[in-house]
Design a protein around this motif. Structure first.
Motif, mmCIF file in Angstrom:
data_model
loop_
_atom_site.group_PDB
_atom_site.id
_atom_site.type_symbol
_atom_site.label_atom_id
_atom_site.label_comp_id
_atom_site.label_asym_id
_atom_site.label_seq_id
_atom_site.Cartn_x
_atom_site.Cartn_y
_atom_site.Cartn_z
ATOM 1 N N ASN A 241 -13.701 2.047 0.096
ATOM 2 C CA ASN A 241 -14.318 3.389 -0.222
ATOM 3 C C ASN A 241 -12.711 4.128 -0.743
ATOM 4 O O ASN A 241 -12.669 4.820 -1.549
ATOM 5 N N ILE A 242 -11.594 3.974 0.081
ATOM 6 C CA ILE A 242 -10.726 4.659 -0.304
ATOM 7 C C ILE A 242 -9.052 3.520 -1.046
ATOM 8 O O ILE A 242 -9.201 2.523 0.181
ATOM 9 N N MET A 243 -8.584 3.631 -1.149
ATOM 10 C CA MET A 243 -7.588 3.039 -2.071
ATOM 11 C C MET A 243 -6.277 3.071 -2.382
ATOM 12 O O MET A 243 -6.087 3.999 -3.290
ATOM 13 N N MET A 244 -5.384 2.697 -2.118
ATOM 14 C CA MET A 244 -4.088 3.344 -1.573
ATOM 15 C C MET A 244 -3.285 2.223 -2.580
ATOM 16 O O MET A 244 -3.017 1.287 -1.804
ATOM 17 N N ARG B 19 -7.609 -6.536 -7.541
ATOM 18 C CA ARG B 19 -8.346 -7.142 -7.958
ATOM 19 C C ARG B 19 -9.522 -7.615 -7.082
ATOM 20 O O ARG B 19 -10.436 -7.756 -6.711
ATOM 21 N N SER B 20 -8.840 -8.457 -6.389
ATOM 22 C CA SER B 20 -9.411 -8.622 -4.799
ATOM 23 C C SER B 20 -9.837 -8.087 -3.538
ATOM 24 O O SER B 20 -10.511 -8.451 -3.415
ATOM 25 N N LEU B 21 -8.749 -7.450 -3.744
ATOM 26 C CA LEU B 21 -9.531 -6.005 -3.012
ATOM 27 C C LEU B 21 -10.402 -5.498 -3.172
ATOM 28 O O LEU B 21 -11.238 -5.020 -2.393
ATOM 29 N N LEU B 22 -10.377 -4.575 -4.400
ATOM 30 C CA LEU B 22 -11.756 -4.031 -5.156
ATOM 31 C C LEU B 22 -12.506 -4.884 -5.108
ATOM 32 O O LEU B 22 -14.560 -3.959 -5.186
ATOM 33 N N ALA C 189 -2.436 0.110 -14.244
ATOM 34 C CA ALA C 189 -3.042 1.938 -14.568
ATOM 35 C C ALA C 189 -4.514 1.631 -15.060
ATOM 36 O O ALA C 189 -5.438 1.965 -14.814
ATOM 37 N N LYS C 190 -4.872 0.166 -15.827
ATOM 38 C CA LYS C 190 -6.604 0.510 -15.693
ATOM 39 C C LYS C 190 -6.778 -0.338 -14.973
ATOM 40 O O LYS C 190 -8.024 0.353 -15.178
ATOM 41 N N ILE C 191 -6.567 -0.848 -14.061
ATOM 42 C CA ILE C 191 -7.607 -1.241 -12.800
ATOM 43 C C ILE C 191 -7.833 -0.002 -12.065
ATOM 44 O O ILE C 191 -8.306 -0.085 -11.303
ATOM 45 N N SER C 192 -7.041 0.213 -11.793
ATOM 46 C CA SER C 192 -6.453 1.774 -10.599
ATOM 47 C C SER C 192 -7.629 2.883 -10.884
ATOM 48 O O SER C 192 -8.741 3.199 -10.884
ATOM 49 N N VAL D 278 -8.928 6.168 -5.721
ATOM 50 C CA VAL D 278 -7.868 5.698 -5.512
ATOM 51 C C VAL D 278 -6.375 6.284 -5.337
ATOM 52 O O VAL D 278 -6.442 8.298 -5.938
ATOM 53 N N LEU D 279 -5.221 6.462 -4.196
ATOM 54 C CA LEU D 279 -4.208 7.264 -4.421
ATOM 55 C C LEU D 279 -3.121 5.853 -4.863
ATOM 56 O O LEU D 279 -2.887 5.310 -3.899
ATOM 57 N N SER D 280 -2.086 6.771 -5.430
ATOM 58 C CA SER D 280 -1.294 6.201 -5.578
ATOM 59 C C SER D 280 0.199 7.260 -6.515
ATOM 60 O O SER D 280 0.156 8.552 -6.639
ATOM 61 N N THR D 281 1.043 7.004 -6.552
ATOM 62 C CA THR D 281 2.501 7.387 -6.936
ATOM 63 C C THR D 281 2.946 6.546 -8.603
ATOM 64 O O THR D 281 2.615 5.878 -8.797
ATOM 65 N N ILE D 282 3.367 7.438 -9.736
ATOM 66 C CA ILE D 282 3.941 7.390 -10.775
ATOM 67 C C ILE D 282 4.866 7.993 -10.755
ATOM 68 O O ILE D 282 5.102 9.541 -10.576
ATOM 69 N N HIS D 283 6.022 7.472 -11.285
ATOM 70 C CA HIS D 283 7.420 8.338 -11.796
ATOM 71 C C HIS D 283 7.214 9.647 -13.549
ATOM 72 O O HIS D 283 6.387 9.208 -14.170
ATOM 73 N N ALA D 284 6.953 10.953 -12.798
ATOM 74 C CA ALA D 284 7.245 11.606 -13.519
ATOM 75 C C ALA D 284 8.297 12.739 -13.232
ATOM 76 O O ALA D 284 7.850 12.657 -12.259
#
Length: 219
Positions: A34-37, A26-29, A47-50, A60-66
């Protein structure tokens, strides 16, 4: 720049003091990037904040286990996110597996079992992408072993990928509670997606890895 003193303040997560991963995001946002990793999404709050950030103009760029590109979507739903939000926020999901790369110094063309060959032919026949060219003769390679690879036959890794772009058809599917990963994957395949196993077979034909490695990693 010469004569300029640059400094970077790094602060570790400290939940006892109320500085959590979510509060850091939240602090970063608030700085309106423009881009957040994000290294990994593993809980509902992150997940909700993303998703909120993605829906308000941030990339927003991220990873998730699936298990797959389609599985990433249901993984978010499993974290409690609203399907309407997911359909509007997600633009692209990529699934990947790493397999061993054949040593370029000692790999050689080899015969494969009839079961593997038939399975490879079936997977290749199901590719629905006009940009993919499948060779007439299916030649696969195997590991041998040499001093360059320490007699292992493999040297390094290569990725097997599949990617789902959020089309209107897939968005409609995501809004339905009864939609499964299979439904989303089939819709993506109809739209031209090459699955991880298909990508692996194509890379095996190119001599980058072995067919055994592909099936081992994708089963």
């Amino acid at each position: 720049v010469e004569g300029t003193n640059h400094s970077l303040l790094l602060k570790q997560i400290d939940e006892a003091r109320g500085y959590t991963f979510a509060s850091a995001m939240r602090s970063l946002l608030r700085q309106n990037p423009n881009i957040m990793m994000i290294g990994e999404i593993r809980d509902t709050e992150t997940a909700k904040i993303s998703m909120e950030a993605a829906m308000t103009g941030h990339l927003v760029l991220s990873t998730i286990h699936a298990n797959s590109a389609a599985g990433a979507i249901s993984r978010f739903a499993g974290l409690g996110l609203d399907r309407q939000t997911l359909a509007n926020a997600i633009e692209f999901t990529i699934g990947q597996r790493l397999v061993r790369r054949l040593c370029p110094h000692c790999k050689k063309i080899a015969e494969v079992s009839s079961d593997y060959l038939e399975r490879a032919k079936k997977e290749l026949a199901e590719i629905n992408n006009p940009t993919i060219t499948i060779p007439g003769d299916l030649l696969f390679y195997t590991s041998v072993g040499c001093p360059e690879c320490g007699q292992i036959g493999y040297k390094g890794r290569v990725g097997l990928y599949e990617a789902i772009s959020m089309t209107p058809e897939i968005q409609k599917l995501m809004l339905q509670e009864s939609t499964t990963d299979y439904d989303i994957e089939q819709a993506a395949i109809q739209g031209g997606m090459v699955t991880m196993v298909q990508d692996g077979i194509l890379k095996a034909l190119a001599g980058e890895t072995s067919l055994e490695e592909v099936f081992r990693a994708t089963e």
